[in-house]
Design a protein around this motif. Structure first.
Motif, PDB file in Angstrom:
ATOM      1  N   ASP A  28       4.313  20.721  -2.332  1.00 25.70           N
ATOM      2  CA  ASP A  28       4.607  19.549  -3.160  1.00 25.70           C
ATOM      3  C   ASP A  28       4.781  18.318  -2.266  1.00 25.70           C
ATOM      4  O   ASP A  28       5.768  18.209  -1.541  1.00 25.70           O
ATOM      5  CB  ASP A  28       5.890  19.844  -3.953  1.00 25.70           C
ATOM      6  N   PRO A  29       3.839  17.352  -2.330  1.00 26.14           N
ATOM      7  CA  PRO A  29       3.896  16.217  -1.395  1.00 26.14           C
ATOM      8  C   PRO A  29       5.145  15.357  -1.561  1.00 26.14           C
ATOM      9  O   PRO A  29       5.497  14.616  -0.642  1.00 26.14           O
ATOM     10  CB  PRO A  29       2.625  15.414  -1.724  1.00 26.14           C
ATOM     11  N   ARG A  30       5.815  15.482  -2.708  1.00 23.18           N
ATOM     12  CA  ARG A  30       7.043  14.697  -2.889  1.00 23.18           C
ATOM     13  C   ARG A  30       8.135  15.134  -1.928  1.00 23.18           C
ATOM     14  O   ARG A  30       9.092  14.393  -1.698  1.00 23.18           O
ATOM     15  CB  ARG A  30       7.549  14.835  -4.332  1.00 23.18           C
ATOM     16  N   THR A  31       7.995  16.354  -1.383  1.00 25.96           N
ATOM     17  CA  THR A  31       9.039  16.888  -0.503  1.00 25.96           C
ATOM     18  C   THR A  31       8.751  16.619   0.982  1.00 25.96           C
ATOM     19  O   THR A  31       9.558  16.973   1.833  1.00 25.96           O
ATOM     20  CB  THR A  31       9.174  18.414  -0.677  1.00 25.96           C
ATOM     21  N   PHE A  32       7.592  16.007   1.290  1.00 22.52           N
ATOM     22  CA  PHE A  32       7.217  15.835   2.705  1.00 22.52           C
ATOM     23  C   PHE A  32       7.925  14.621   3.309  1.00 22.52           C
ATOM     24  O   PHE A  32       8.213  13.644   2.613  1.00 22.52           O
ATOM     25  CB  PHE A  32       5.705  15.623   2.861  1.00 22.52           C
ATOM     26  N   GLU A  33       8.126  14.685   4.622  1.00 25.42           N
ATOM     27  CA  GLU A  33       8.711  13.545   5.327  1.00 25.42           C
ATOM     28  C   GLU A  33       7.587  12.618   5.787  1.00 25.42           C
ATOM     29  O   GLU A  33       6.750  13.004   6.603  1.00 25.42           O
ATOM     30  CB  GLU A  33       9.497  14.051   6.545  1.00 25.42           C
ATOM     31  N   ASN A  34       7.552  11.415   5.240  1.00 21.06           N
ATOM     32  CA  ASN A  34       6.476  10.473   5.573  1.00 21.06           C
ATOM     33  C   ASN A  34       6.631   9.974   6.999  1.00 21.06           C
ATOM     34  O   ASN A  34       7.740   9.833   7.508  1.00 21.06           O
ATOM     35  CB  ASN A  34       6.474   9.303   4.586  1.00 21.06           C
ATOM     36  N   LYS A  35       5.484   9.710   7.642  1.00 21.08           N
ATOM     37  CA  LYS A  35       5.495   9.395   9.071  1.00 21.08           C
ATOM     38  C   LYS A  35       4.848   8.036   9.341  1.00 21.08           C
ATOM     39  O   LYS A  35       3.822   7.697   8.737  1.00 21.08           O
ATOM     40  CB  LYS A  35       4.661  10.446   9.827  1.00 21.08           C
ATOM     41  N   PHE A  36       5.423   7.324  10.292  1.00 27.78           N
ATOM     42  CA  PHE A  36       4.884   6.021  10.708  1.00 27.78           C
ATOM     43  C   PHE A  36       4.302   6.120  12.109  1.00 27.78           C
ATOM     44  O   PHE A  36       4.922   6.696  13.006  1.00 27.78           O
ATOM     45  CB  PHE A  36       5.996   4.973  10.680  1.00 27.78           C
ATOM     46  N   PHE A  37       3.106   5.598  12.276  1.00 26.72           N
ATOM     47  CA  PHE A  37       2.437   5.519  13.572  1.00 26.72           C
ATOM     48  C   PHE A  37       1.979   4.065  13.767  1.00 26.72           C
ATOM     49  O   PHE A  37       1.732   3.364  12.790  1.00 26.72           O
ATOM     50  CB  PHE A  37       1.169   6.384  13.617  1.00 26.72           C
ATOM     51  N   ALA A  38       1.820   3.665  15.002  1.00 23.28           N
ATOM     52  CA  ALA A  38       1.240   2.349  15.260  1.00 23.28           C
ATOM     53  C   ALA A  38       0.584   2.370  16.627  1.00 23.28           C
ATOM     54  O   ALA A  38       0.924   3.211  17.465  1.00 23.28           O
ATOM     55  CB  ALA A  38       2.313   1.267  15.216  1.00 23.28           C
ATOM     56  N   TYR A  39      -0.380   1.487  16.811  1.00 19.55           N
ATOM     57  CA  TYR A  39      -0.935   1.360  18.161  1.00 19.55           C
ATOM     58  C   TYR A  39      -1.537  -0.016  18.383  1.00 19.55           C
ATOM     59  O   TYR A  39      -1.897  -0.721  17.423  1.00 19.55           O
ATOM     60  CB  TYR A  39      -1.935   2.471  18.481  1.00 19.55           C
ATOM     61  N   SER A  54       0.839  -1.205   0.000  1.00 21.31           N
ATOM     62  CA  SER A  54       0.000   0.000   0.000  1.00 21.31           C
ATOM     63  C   SER A  54       0.872   1.253   0.000  1.00 21.31           C
ATOM     64  O   SER A  54       0.600   2.212  -0.734  1.00 21.31           O
ATOM     65  CB  SER A  54      -0.917   0.006   1.231  1.00 21.31           C
ATOM     66  N   CYS A  55       1.913   1.248   0.815  1.00 22.12           N
ATOM     67  CA  CYS A  55       2.824   2.397   0.859  1.00 22.12           C
ATOM     68  C   CYS A  55       3.475   2.607  -0.500  1.00 22.12           C
ATOM     69  O   CYS A  55       3.553   3.740  -0.991  1.00 22.12           O
ATOM     70  CB  CYS A  55       3.891   2.191   1.940  1.00 22.12           C
ATOM     71  N   ARG A  56       3.932   1.516  -1.114  1.00 15.97           N
ATOM     72  CA  ARG A  56       4.558   1.656  -2.444  1.00 15.97           C
ATOM     73  C   ARG A  56       3.579   2.254  -3.446  1.00 15.97           C
ATOM     74  O   ARG A  56       3.925   3.141  -4.217  1.00 15.97           O
ATOM     75  CB  ARG A  56       5.029   0.284  -2.953  1.00 15.97           C
ATOM     76  N   GLU A  57       2.335   1.763  -3.438  1.00 17.29           N
ATOM     77  CA  GLU A  57       1.341   2.251  -4.402  1.00 17.29           C
ATOM     78  C   GLU A  57       1.110   3.750  -4.240  1.00 17.29           C
ATOM     79  O   GLU A  57       0.855   4.453  -5.206  1.00 17.29           O
ATOM     80  CB  GLU A  57       0.011   1.499  -4.221  1.00 17.29           C
ATOM     81  N   LEU A  58       1.132   4.231  -3.008  1.00 15.16           N
ATOM     82  CA  LEU A  58       0.926   5.660  -2.755  1.00 15.16           C
ATOM     83  C   LEU A  58       2.238   6.445  -2.786  1.00 15.16           C
ATOM     84  O   LEU A  58       2.246   7.645  -2.530  1.00 15.16           O
ATOM     85  CB  LEU A  58       0.245   5.865  -1.391  1.00 15.16           C
ATOM     86  N   ARG A  59       3.338   5.740  -3.081  1.00 16.60           N
ATOM     87  CA  ARG A  59       4.668   6.365  -3.090  1.00 16.60           C
ATOM     88  C   ARG A  59       4.989   7.002  -1.743  1.00 16.60           C
ATOM     89  O   ARG A  59       5.462   8.140  -1.659  1.00 16.60           O
ATOM     90  CB  ARG A  59       4.774   7.407  -4.209  1.00 16.60           C
ATOM     91  N   LEU A  60       4.674   6.261  -0.700  1.00 18.21           N
ATOM     92  CA  LEU A  60       5.064   6.644   0.655  1.00 18.21           C
ATOM     93  C   LEU A  60       6.302   5.836   1.018  1.00 18.21           C
ATOM     94  O   LEU A  60       6.340   4.625   0.776  1.00 18.21           O
ATOM     95  CB  LEU A  60       3.934   6.320   1.645  1.00 18.21           C
ATOM     96  N   ALA A  61       7.299   6.509   1.590  1.00 22.26           N
ATOM     97  CA  ALA A  61       8.528   5.828   2.006  1.00 22.26           C
ATOM     98  C   ALA A  61       8.418   5.502   3.484  1.00 22.26           C
ATOM     99  O   ALA A  61       8.464   6.400   4.328  1.00 22.26           O
ATOM    100  CB  ALA A  61       9.729   6.719   1.729  1.00 22.26           C
TER     101      ALA A  61
END
Lengths: 312, 312
Positions: A120-131, A72-79
Motif C-alpha cells: 500500500d503506497p500510502r504506508t511508504f516513506e517518501n524520499k527526497f533527492f537532489a543534485y 507536483s508533490c501535493r498532486e501525487l500525495r507525496l509528503a
C-alpha cells in the motif's frame, strides 16, 4: 557570460568536480548518488521532479521552480520531508560543493519502498533527492547556432492528460523516447508529439512555440507548464508581441514562419527545419533571436535571481 | 504447498535473508541493490522488466518469461548484456543465495546513463539488474479467501497503446497508481482501468477476466499479455470452458457472473465486489475456484517448471 576560472568561489570540493548530490541526508559525489531498485520511484515511476538552472552564480526563478515542485508533490500525495527553506539550502550547498557557476539542479521526490511486504503506497516513506551538475544543454553543440531539426512524430502520441497529468513533472518518458528514436530513424534529432486530436503538445523535454501571422502560439494543454515557457510568454508581452496559449492543430503549427522550443536546459532554441523542410527561410528568425536575447538578459533581473552564497 | 524449514537447501547465505540482487556484475543483499539516479532507467523510466515466480523450489514458465523479456528489450532497442543462459544462471544463483523455495524474481534492463553530457540514448551502455526476494502477494492477506474489492476507475484512463505499448512490460504506472488512490478514496483496494473507448484494460499489476453467459472473456488489447493470463486461458481450454480475448466494454464486463484477476504475484485472484456491489452472490465462484486450483496444480507440470539447483 563572464566567468573567472580559478576563482576560489567556483572551486569544487575534491571528489565533487562532476557534481554533488543529496541522498538519504548525505552530500555525495554524483557518481555515488543512487536509489534502491525497490523504491517505487524507480519500479513504478512513482516520482516527481523539477529542474532549476544556475547561471552566472545565481539560481533563475528558484521560487517558481520550488512552488511547482511542491504542487507536483501535493498532486501525487507525496509528503516532502523538507521545507522550502531547507530545500533551497540543500540546493545552494550542492552548487557550492560542486563549485559551479552554471549548473543544472534537480530536485526529486519518490514514493519510497514497501516495508515488510505491504504494497500500500500510502504506508511508504517518501524520499527526497537532489543534485547539481555542470549545466546541461539539451541542444547538441552543433545545433546551437543553426537550430533544431525537428519532426512531428507519426509513430507515437503524447500520453494524454486523462492518464498522466503533464503539468506534474514526471519521468513517464516512454512516448518521448519513442519519438526520439523516430526522429533518429528519419535523420533528425528532435521530436514533437501530437495528442489524439492532432494538436501539438511538446517535445522530449521542451515546450514549443510557433509565430503564426505575427502571433506567438503555444499549446495550452497536454503539456508541461514550463517555467521557461512562462518566462518567454512574459517577455513576449513586454516586447509587444501578441502571445496566446491555445489548442494548436498541427496544420496551424506548420504555418509558423518561426518555430522554437523552450527548456531550462537551454532556454529559447530555434527550430529551423521541420520534417526535413526549412522553417521560413531556414535561418533563425528575428522574433526567436529577440526572445532568446531577452531570455538570457532576464538572468540578470533581480526579481528572478537568487545569488548562490559560495562562502559556505 | 509443502516446505521443509531448516532444509540446508533453503538456507540463505548470511546477509541475504531478505533477498539477493545482481547489480553491476556483483551479487549483493537486496538492501544494497541500487541504481544511479542519473541512469535514464530511473530518470526517463527508459526500462523494461519481467517477473517470474519460483514455487516449491522451481521456476514457473521461466523460458516464457525470458522470451517476453528479450522481446521487450528488442522493442525498446535495448541491448541485453547477457545471453538467456547467463540470465537463467544469474537468477538461479540469486534464488539459491537467498535460500528461497518460493520467490519473486525480477529481471530489469535500463537504458543507462549519459556519458560526458551526450544526451543521445543510442550511445548509452544498457544495464542489466536482477533480484530474488521472498514471494510477493499482490493480494492483501485478508482478501485471499474473500476476494478483491475492485472499482472501475473514473478519474483516470489507462495509458493508450499509441503512447506506450503495454505488451512491453514497463514502469509507467502513474495511471495505475492514480487508480489505486481512487480505489482507496472509494473504500476499495483494487482499481481496473478503462481505455478511451470505455473498454476494460487491466489493473495495477493484474489482467482481468469476466465469466459472461458461460464464456470467459478477457481484454484483447491495451493490456499486458500476461503469462498468468495465458496460463489461465490454456487451462480454461483444457477444462472445456470457452475463453476469448475480445474488446471488452465496461457494460459487458459488469455482466460477469464471476470476475477474477491474474498475476504472477498471486495467480488467479477472485474479484467478489465491484464498485461496492457484490459480484454474483459475492462468494468466490466455481469457475474461479476451478481455475485457481488448476493454476497451482500446473506448478507441478514438468513442461512448465525449471527446478532450482540449490547445491550451488
Amino acid at each position: 557570460m563572464s566567468r573567472t576560472l580559478g576563482d576560489p568561489a567556483t572551486t569544487a570540493i575534491p571528489g565533487f568536480e562532476a557534481g554533488a548530490a543529496f541522498v538519504d541526508g548525505e552530500r555525495v559525489p554524483i557518481g555515488e548518488a543512487k536509489i534502491s531498485i525497490v523504491d517505487t520511484g524507480f519500479s513504478r515511476s512513482d516520482v516527481t521532479y523539477d529542474v532549476v538552472g544556475v547561471w552566472n552564480g545565481a539560481f533563475f526563478r528558484l521560487d517558481d521552480h520550488l512552488t511547482r515542485f511542491e504542487r507536483s508533490c501535493r498532486e501525487l500525495r507525496l509528503a516532502l520531508p523538507h521545507s522550502r527553506e531547507e530545500m533551497a539550502g540543500i540546493l545552494t550547498d550542492l552548487v557550492r560543493i560542486a563549485g559551479l557557476r552554471e549548473a543544472y539542479v534537480e530536485t526529486i521526490c519518490t514514493r519510497g519502498a514497501s516495508k515488510g511486504g505491504v504494497r500500500d503506497p500510502r504506508t511508504f516513506e517518501n524520499k527526497f533527492f537532489a543534485y547539481a551538475v555542470p549545466f546541461v544543454w539539451l541542444l547538441r553543440p552543433e545545433d546551437a547556432e543553426t537550430g533544431m531539426d525537428a519532426i512531428i512524430a507519426r509513430t507515437v502520441q503524447r500520453i494524454p492528460t486523462r492518464s498522466m497529468d503533464p503539468t506534474v513533472k514526471n519521468f513517464h518518458w516512454g512516448d518521448l523516447t519513442r519519438g526520439l528514436y523516430e526522429a533518429y530513424d528519419r535523420g533528425a534529432h528532435y521530436p514533437i508529439l501530437l495528442d489524439a486530436d492532432g494538436n501539438v503538445t511538446e517535445g522530449a523535454g521542451y515546450n514549443v512555440f510557433a509565430l503564426v501571422d505575427g502571433r506567438l502560439l503555444t499549446p495550452v494543454s497536454g503539456t508541461l507548464q514550463g517555467i521557461t515557457r512562462r518566462t518567454v510568454m512574459e517577455l513576449a508581452e513586454q516586447a509587444g508581441i501578441p502571445v496566446d496559449a491555445v489548442d494548436l492543430p498541427e496544420a496551424e503549427f506548420r504555418r509558423g514562419s518561426e518555430l522554437f522550443a523552450t527548456t531550462t536546459a537551454g532556454g529559447v532554441m530555434p527550430i529551423t527545419s521541420l520534417d526535413g523542410e526549412p522553417v521560413g527561410d531556414g535561418e533563425v528568425g528575428p522574433v526567436t533571436r529577440r526572445l532568446r536575447d531577452a531570455y538570457w538578459a532576464a538572468h540578470e533581473d533581480p526579481r528572478h535571481i537568487t545569488p548562490v552564497d559560495y562562502s559556505g
